[in-house]
Design an enzyme around this catalytic site. Sequence first.
Site, mmCIF file in Angstrom:
data_model
loop_
_atom_site.group_PDB
_atom_site.id
_atom_site.type_symbol
_atom_site.label_atom_id
_atom_site.label_comp_id
_atom_site.label_asym_id
_atom_site.label_seq_id
_atom_site.Cartn_x
_atom_site.Cartn_y
_atom_site.Cartn_z
ATOM 1 N N GLU A 34 48.918 34.578 39.493
ATOM 2 C CA GLU A 34 48.223 34.657 40.454
ATOM 3 C C GLU A 34 49.116 33.954 42.034
ATOM 4 O O GLU A 34 48.937 34.707 43.054
ATOM 5 C CB GLU A 34 47.251 33.269 40.629
ATOM 6 C CG GLU A 34 46.218 32.784 41.793
ATOM 7 C CD GLU A 34 45.805 31.792 41.730
ATOM 8 O OE1 GLU A 34 44.475 32.058 40.616
ATOM 9 O OE2 GLU A 34 46.071 30.253 41.756
ATOM 10 N N CYS B 84 41.839 26.197 47.926
ATOM 11 C CA CYS B 84 40.819 28.011 47.264
ATOM 12 C C CYS B 84 39.490 27.384 47.556
ATOM 13 O O CYS B 84 39.031 28.840 47.256
ATOM 14 C CB CYS B 84 41.009 27.295 45.903
ATOM 15 S SG CYS B 84 42.979 27.911 45.927
ATOM 16 N N HIS C 218 42.833 45.237 46.271
ATOM 17 C CA HIS C 218 41.588 44.925 47.350
ATOM 18 C C HIS C 218 40.225 45.171 46.719
ATOM 19 O O HIS C 218 39.240 45.352 48.400
ATOM 20 C CB HIS C 218 41.989 46.681 48.092
ATOM 21 C CG HIS C 218 43.485 46.481 48.785
ATOM 22 N ND1 HIS C 218 44.209 46.733 47.637
ATOM 23 C CD2 HIS C 218 43.814 45.662 49.873
ATOM 24 C CE1 HIS C 218 45.330 46.630 48.155
ATOM 25 N NE2 HIS C 218 45.489 46.411 49.612
#
Length: 149
Positions: free
Chosen positions: A136, A25, A75
């Site tokens: 998530e 990550c 986005h």
Amino acid sequence: MSNIRLTKLFGFETGHALYGYDGKCKNVHGHSYKLAVTVTGTPITDTSDVKYGMVIDFGDLKKIVKEEIVDRFDHATVFNKNTPHAQLAEELIRHGHHVLLVDYQPTSENMVIDFAKKIGPRLPEGVALHSLKLHETETSYAEWYASDQ
């Protein structure tokens, strides 16, 4: 009158990277986030009120969460503004990308805290933010409860 909990679900796509993290990550990647927003209150008892019988109109709750969270984060790529990712963010912005620079590491845990700070003050009198649940992934989520604060 009974206290009632209402929950509305939202979805948005967001990219992020965790600066200094020791796993995958640390790389820029994205998630299809699912956010459950739960509020509490008592149903309106004034029969002349167009919202009679409601704690809050689901449409009103949708408007708040859409303006504060979905429209901002959908986005977008989120970076901690206090890391070298700020340089990457500047480059992405220069190329027309939607980037958010926040003052925290953009983990689900910190995002859900941020979301609570944004949603709670926008709720009408008599309606309180009870909890948030931010998925998530399908199997991983962070929760925020007002009672824990």
